[in-house]
Design a protein around this motif. Structure first.
Motif, mmCIF file in Angstrom:
data_model
loop_
_atom_site.group_PDB
_atom_site.id
_atom_site.type_symbol
_atom_site.label_atom_id
_atom_site.label_comp_id
_atom_site.label_asym_id
_atom_site.label_seq_id
_atom_site.Cartn_x
_atom_site.Cartn_y
_atom_site.Cartn_z
ATOM 1 N N ILE A 42 0.957 -1.338 -0.264
ATOM 2 C CA ILE A 42 0.043 0.047 0.098
ATOM 3 C C ILE A 42 0.947 1.318 -0.068
ATOM 4 O O ILE A 42 0.551 2.442 -0.780
ATOM 5 N N GLU A 43 2.164 1.393 0.819
ATOM 6 C CA GLU A 43 2.918 2.494 0.846
ATOM 7 C C GLU A 43 3.502 2.488 -0.455
ATOM 8 O O GLU A 43 3.404 3.980 -1.335
ATOM 9 N N ASN A 44 3.966 1.652 -1.225
ATOM 10 C CA ASN A 44 4.512 1.660 -2.791
ATOM 11 C C ASN A 44 3.345 2.208 -3.605
ATOM 12 O O ASN A 44 3.756 3.019 -4.624
ATOM 13 N N MET A 45 2.234 1.797 -3.519
ATOM 14 C CA MET A 45 1.214 2.153 -4.398
ATOM 15 C C MET A 45 0.822 3.598 -4.218
ATOM 16 O O MET A 45 0.828 4.412 -5.448
ATOM 17 N N PHE A 46 0.873 4.006 -3.027
ATOM 18 C CA PHE A 46 0.756 5.680 -2.888
ATOM 19 C C PHE A 46 1.807 6.323 -3.329
ATOM 20 O O PHE A 46 1.613 7.602 -3.605
#
Length: 137
Positions: A42-46
Motif C-alpha cells: 500500500i505504501e508503494n502504491m501511494f
C-alpha cells in the motif's frame, strides 16, 4: 444500493468501507498475504501515485495516513488487519476537504479505484468475509 444510500453518497464528504457495506464495491477486501507485506504494498502504491503522500505509518496498529493534494484535497486512513494467517483485511476511510456540502461521489470513486488497483497488486481473496474467517477453525 437503495435510494437512501444513493442520496447519502451524493451528499457526503466522507466514505468509509466496511464489512457489510450496502455498496458491494465498498465492502472490506481480503488478501492472501501478511499484514506487513500488505502495508508495504500500500505504501508503494501511494508513493507511485502523483499527489498522494504517506504522512504516517503505524505497523503496530495497522494504519496508514495518506494526504491527497492533487485534484480534490482529502485525507485517508487505511486500516490493515490480519484476521488469520495469510488473510489480511483492508479498509479505507476518506474525508474530502471541500467547502461544499458534498464531494459529489469523489471519495466513493477513489475507494473503489484503490481497491481495484490493490486487487492487481495482491492476491485478492474476496469481500465481506469477516464472519467466515473469524469462525473457529
Amino acid at each position: 444500493m437503495g435510494f437512501k444510500e444513493t442520496v447519502q453518497t451524493i451528499i457526503s464528504k466522507h466514505t468509509e468501507t466496511k464489512e457489510n457495506h450496502t455498496d458491494k464495491e465498498l465492502r472490506t477486501h481480503y488478501y492472501k498475504s501478511t499484514k506487513d507485506k500488505v502495508i508495504k504494498e500500500i505504501e508503494n502504491m501511494f508513493n507511485q501515485r502523483p499527489g498522494f503522500s504517506v504522512s504516517s505509518v503505524s505497523e503496530e496498529r495497522g494504519e496508514i495516513i495518506v494526504n491527497i493534494n492533487k485534484g480534490k484535497k482529502a485525507m485517508m486512513v487505511v486500516t490493515v488487519i490480519m484476521v488469520r494467517p495469510f488473510r489480511t483485511a483492508v479498509d479505507f476511510s476518506i474525508a474530502t476537504d471541500t467547502m461544499l456540502f458534498s464531494d459529489f461521489g469523489y471519495s466513493r470513486k477513489l475507494a473503489a479505484e484503490l481497491y481495484k488497483e490493490l486487487n492487481k497488486r495482491l492476491t485478492f481473496v474476496g469481500t465481506g468475509l469477516g464472519d467466515e474467517l473469524t469462525k473457529s477453525w
